[in-house]
Write a protein that holds these residues in place. Structure first.
Motif, PDB file in Angstrom:
ATOM      1  N   GLU A 323      71.067  35.432  40.737  1.00  0.00           N
ATOM      2  CA  GLU A 323      71.016  35.792  41.948  1.00  0.00           C
ATOM      3  C   GLU A 323      69.958  36.776  41.880  1.00  0.00           C
ATOM      4  O   GLU A 323      69.042  36.896  43.084  1.00  0.00           O
ATOM      5  CB  GLU A 323      72.405  36.654  41.952  1.00  0.00           C
ATOM      6  CG  GLU A 323      72.330  37.752  43.314  1.00  0.00           C
ATOM      7  CD  GLU A 323      72.284  39.142  42.730  1.00  0.00           C
ATOM      8  OE1 GLU A 323      71.617  39.931  42.995  1.00  0.00           O
ATOM      9  OE2 GLU A 323      72.834  39.128  41.443  1.00  0.00           O
ATOM     10  N   THR A 519      73.430  38.413  49.765  1.00  0.00           N
ATOM     11  CA  THR A 519      74.044  38.079  48.287  1.00  0.00           C
ATOM     12  C   THR A 519      73.995  39.509  47.578  1.00  0.00           C
ATOM     13  O   THR A 519      74.801  39.671  46.796  1.00  0.00           O
ATOM     14  CB  THR A 519      73.087  37.020  47.731  1.00  0.00           C
ATOM     15  OG1 THR A 519      72.867  35.823  48.446  1.00  0.00           O
ATOM     16  CG2 THR A 519      73.662  36.655  46.248  1.00  0.00           C
ATOM     17  N   ALA A 584      73.519  32.244  45.926  1.00  0.00           N
ATOM     18  CA  ALA A 584      72.715  32.115  45.137  1.00  0.00           C
ATOM     19  C   ALA A 584      71.902  30.946  44.987  1.00  0.00           C
ATOM     20  O   ALA A 584      70.574  30.612  44.927  1.00  0.00           O
ATOM     21  CB  ALA A 584      73.224  32.612  43.801  1.00  0.00           C
ATOM     22  N   LYS A 788      73.973  26.163  39.732  1.00  0.00           N
ATOM     23  CA  LYS A 788      72.944  27.243  39.603  1.00  0.00           C
ATOM     24  C   LYS A 788      72.035  26.650  38.370  1.00  0.00           C
ATOM     25  O   LYS A 788      70.911  26.727  38.451  1.00  0.00           O
ATOM     26  CB  LYS A 788      73.616  28.287  39.350  1.00  0.00           C
ATOM     27  CG  LYS A 788      73.994  29.198  40.524  1.00  0.00           C
ATOM     28  CD  LYS A 788      74.893  30.475  40.052  1.00  0.00           C
ATOM     29  CE  LYS A 788      76.121  30.359  39.373  1.00  0.00           C
ATOM     30  NZ  LYS A 788      76.866  31.508  38.900  1.00  0.00           N
TER      31      LYS A 788
END
Length: 803
Positions: A323, A519, A584, A788
């Protein structure tokens, strides 16, 4: 005549004579120990770097770096306070020692495998960049060729992997040290028990955030210093400084890589032991949870540490890192396209690091509000969740006002005087999203609410109806969170555009950065939420130690109350993690496109046409891998659990004295079985997650030799990322919430409802719990990392996808 000696500041390349006083004070010609200590202190380092021209940027990032160092020191003080408490009776110490030995043994074996895999991938990254070169990087922007950037990316990958591994170890270590102390405190003081368990969780959480800030800050300084040395034109360096975050993505990939294998291996271990212990103990032999007669009980308690602590800590470190890096990349891109002054480039890029410093401060203050009446409650045990929510509200209030304050100081360019206010409202959206995610997750997984009670009611009619009800609740639980994400992303995007920041063509470009700020808003109380998550496995272990050591029922009631809330806080943190992972991943998707455009010599990605067959098929493959990955993770737990069940049955069959309590079971045999199974079974799904985008990219490169379409492999990977992210978010929500609901429906019945422990409804609920265990603690959390990991690995390996 001897030549006149030049002033020290000229010998050091310092152009400002006003700084000579500092130079003479340090006496570089003959440094003593005092001078060295001063130079490495925060004040001395900032002054020295300022003298050499690293004024605003280095002062800014050095402040952040020093806050992370101070945080690590403060965390060790909290740890020292925990370790000063009594470890309990001799029997408690013996049980805790067995848990510690099993946890550390698995950790060493697991991370030995992970280190070997990490070295192989670091070498692969280096070779890819060395062979490919770096396009515009070595032409007229940042002067780093393929060899240098290969070393940077490979080195940052290993550094990220190391920090992720250390974060996992810290989370596990504090748990195995705190569990017996919490168990001991539960005998004398409820307030001490809950404070010890929460502060143990705080240590694990704050170390995660501090390490992420520390690692990224150090790498940023290293790369900036290299560029400062090699670029003689300061103006040119200022223009290209926004490219530095793109060179840090290897750090995020290293964190994701280690987190994937840590979560998989730990999740397989803990749930194989848990499923085996529950099925044999509760259903076949009617013995309670954590009963010392169960040969799998120590393996189950060890699993809480290697899965829920070590694996989860590495997962959270990876989430925070991804992030931060994605927001830094977008901040740098925004300021470059808007042609903002160098000072604003610095503050926009480093804003995520400042937010996490705020997170540390607000959560630390909130921690001190986690308290209740001292002593043992005689009538009413105050809800531990309500106690922790007191501190959460304090942290949220501080985070709210602090967020607007740092927006005003960091995101307030002169040309756009109201931009900070709009970005602050984007952060407010993030704060609201995090709060709503926690509330929605609690609604679907806490036994005080209807969804979990409906599963418990279904258990009255059998095992199958329990499973059906749990699946239904899990599927339904995906709806509201997706609506929250959708409204949040749109709201933040539109508010970001209202900031008025435009590119050179006059187009509004603040929308995407607005989502990045949202975020950030989610994480302004992140340490506190993650502390509540790490609270869960600590109290779970404490409950096991209390049961095995034969403490009074009143002590077990306290640890049971803490454990039930621990399940809720773990579920809340998983929902929070899914929400942050979805935002993210959205940002990392944009960062991937920026990286492709950065490294592509001539062509840029402006649009993606999913009607092209190669692009559409790549999207389908991305969605499919989420299901295949989930299948392999669940199957791994099932295979390992079967081995545990066979071993426990064998011991009961060959030694009848175990069930009678006259003979000691062989705990070590079950620990060895799940250790080997965890290490063996984590490789297959782990390699699937790492190799799939790479193999797909290579195949697409080969196809494009015939098709000859501009950036076809990179565009197809974009579809792969988007489809896998959307599918992964839904799958993770379903698995996490279904598993949490099954678990707490069992807890609900164990409070005495619907027949209580040992009833037919309880046995059906235990079946549902064992089905839900690998969903919520193995496959579900691993999918957070998967989506991610796909983003970070594709960003790092962009040279494979760019012609």
């Amino acid at each position: 005549m001897l030549p006149q000696k030049k002033p020290q500041y000229e010998l050091l390349g310092v152009q400002n004579p006003e700084k000579e006083q500092f130079i003479n004070f340090i006496q570089f010609d003959h440094l003593d120990i005092k001078g060295i200590i001063f130079l490495i202190s925060p004040l001395g380092t900032c002054i020295l770097l300022q003298i050499f021209g690293f004024s605003y940027l280095i002062q800014f990032i050095s402040t952040v770096l020093h806050i992370s160092i101070i945080t690590i020191i403060f965390a060790t003080c909290i740890l020292d306070q925990i370790l000063r408490h009594d470890e309990g009776t001799k029997e408690m110490k013996r049980i805790a020692q067995s848990i510690e030995e099993g946890s550390e043994g698995f950790f060493k074996a697991q991370y030995g495998t992970i280190i070997n895999l990490s070295l192989i991938f670091a070498l692969l990254i280096f070779l890819v960049y060395w062979q490919k070169g770096t396009g515009d990087l070595e032409k007229d922007e940042i002067p780093v060729g393929g060899l240098v950037i290969g070393l940077l990316e490979g080195g940052s990958f290993l550094f990220g992997a190391f920090c992720s591994g250390f974060a996992g170890f810290a989370g596990m270590w504090v748990s195995i040290k705190a569990n017996s102390r919490v168990a001991s405190a539960a005998r004398t003081c409820y307030n001490t028990a809950i404070q010890l368990s929460f502060r143990g969780g705080y240590f694990a959480a704050v170390i995660n955030v501090a390490l992420a800030i520390f690692g990224i800050s150090v790498l940023f300084i290293v790369i900036y210093v290299y560029c400062y040395i090699t670029i003689t034109d300061q103006q040119k360096l200022d223009e290209q400084i926004n490219k530095i975050p793109l060179l840090l993505i290897g750090y995020g990939f290293g964190a994701s890589f280690v987190a994937m294998f840590a979560q998989l291996g730990g999740g397989i271990y803990t749930k194989a032991a848990d499923v085996g212990a529950d099925l044999i103990g509760k259903i076949e032999n009617d013995i309670p949870e954590d009963d010392p007669r169960n040969p799998a009980v120590i393996a189950d308690l060890v699993g809480d540490n290697v899965g829920d602590c070590a694996g989860q800590s590495a997962d959270l470190f990876e989430s925070i890192t991804a992030e931060i890096l994605s927001a830094m990349i977008l901040g740098g891109t925004l300021t470059h396209e808007a042609n903002l002054h160098i000072n604003y480039k610095v503050t926009f890029m480093l804003f995520p690091l400042v937010v996490h410093c705020l997170d540390i401060i607000s959560s630390t203050i909130g921690m001190y509000f986690v308290r209740t009446q001292p002593g043992i409650p005689t009538k009413y045990i105050e809800d531990p969740l309500c106690i922790m929510k007191k501190g959460y509200k304090i942290a949220m209030i501080i985070g709210f006002f602090g967020f607007f304050f740092i927006c005003h100081h960091c995101l307030n360019p002169l040309q756009h005087k109201d931009a900070w206010l709009y970005f602050g409202m984007c952060g407010l959206i993030g704060i609201i999203i995090s709060y709503l995610f926690i509330e929605v997750t609690q609604y679907y997984t806490d036994y005080h609410y209807e969804p979990v009670k409906s599963i418990a009611q279904a258990s009255k009619t059998g095992h199958a109806t329990n499973i059906i009800a749990g699946l239904s609740v899990g599927m339904e639980s995906t709806g509201i969170p997706i609506l929250i994400i959708s409204v949040g992303v749109l709201g933040a995007y539109y508010l970001g555009e209202q900031s008025g920041i435009r590119n050179r063509q006059g187009e509004l470009i603040g929308g995407l950065f607005g989502t990045a700020i949202a975020t950030m808003g989610m994480f302004c109380t992140g340490v506190y939420i993650l502390s509540m998550a790490a609270f869960g496995p600590i109290v779970d272990n404490a409950g096991g130690i209390v049961e095995m050591s034969g403490c009074d029922e009143s002590v077990r009631q306290i640890t049971d109350r803490l454990d039930a809330v621990g399940n809720v806080t773990k579920a809340n943190a998983k929902g929070y993690s899914v929400g942050s992972a979805s935002l993210a991943s959205f940002l990392l998707f944009r960062a991937f496109i920026d990286e492709v455009n950065f490294l592509s010599p001539t062509k840029k990605i402006l649009e993606i046409d999913i009607t092209q067959p190669e692009i559409f098929i790549s999207g389908l493959i991305g969605a499919c891998t989420v299901f295949v990955f989930s299948s392999w993770a669940l199957r791994a737990v099932g295979n390992a659990a079967q081995d545990v069940i066979k071993e426990v049955r064998r011991q009961f069959r060959e030694n009848e004295g175990i069930l009678l309590g006259t003979a000691q079971p062989n705990y070590k045999q079950c620990v060895e079985i799940v250790t080997k199974a965890g290490l063996r079974e984590m490789i297959k799904p782990g390699l699937l997650s790492v190799l799939t985008p790479l193999i797909l990219g290579i195949i697409l490169r080969a196809i494009n030799v015939v098709r000859m379409q501009e950036l076809l492999p990179a565009k197809a990977i974009c579809a792969f990322l988007m489809f896998s992210t959307c599918t992964g978010i839904l799958q993770a929500l379903f698995l996490n919430n279904a598993g949490g609901a099954w678990d707490n429906s069992k807890k609900y019945i164990e409070t005495g409802e619907l027949g209580g422990k040992g009833s037919d409804a309880h046995k059906a609920a235990v079946t549902g719990d064992t089905v839900g265990d690998p969903c919520k603690d193995t496959a579900g959390p691993s999918i957070h990392i998967l989506i991610k990991l796909y983003s970070t690995i594709t960003i790092v390996m962009v040279p494979l996808f760019v012609d």
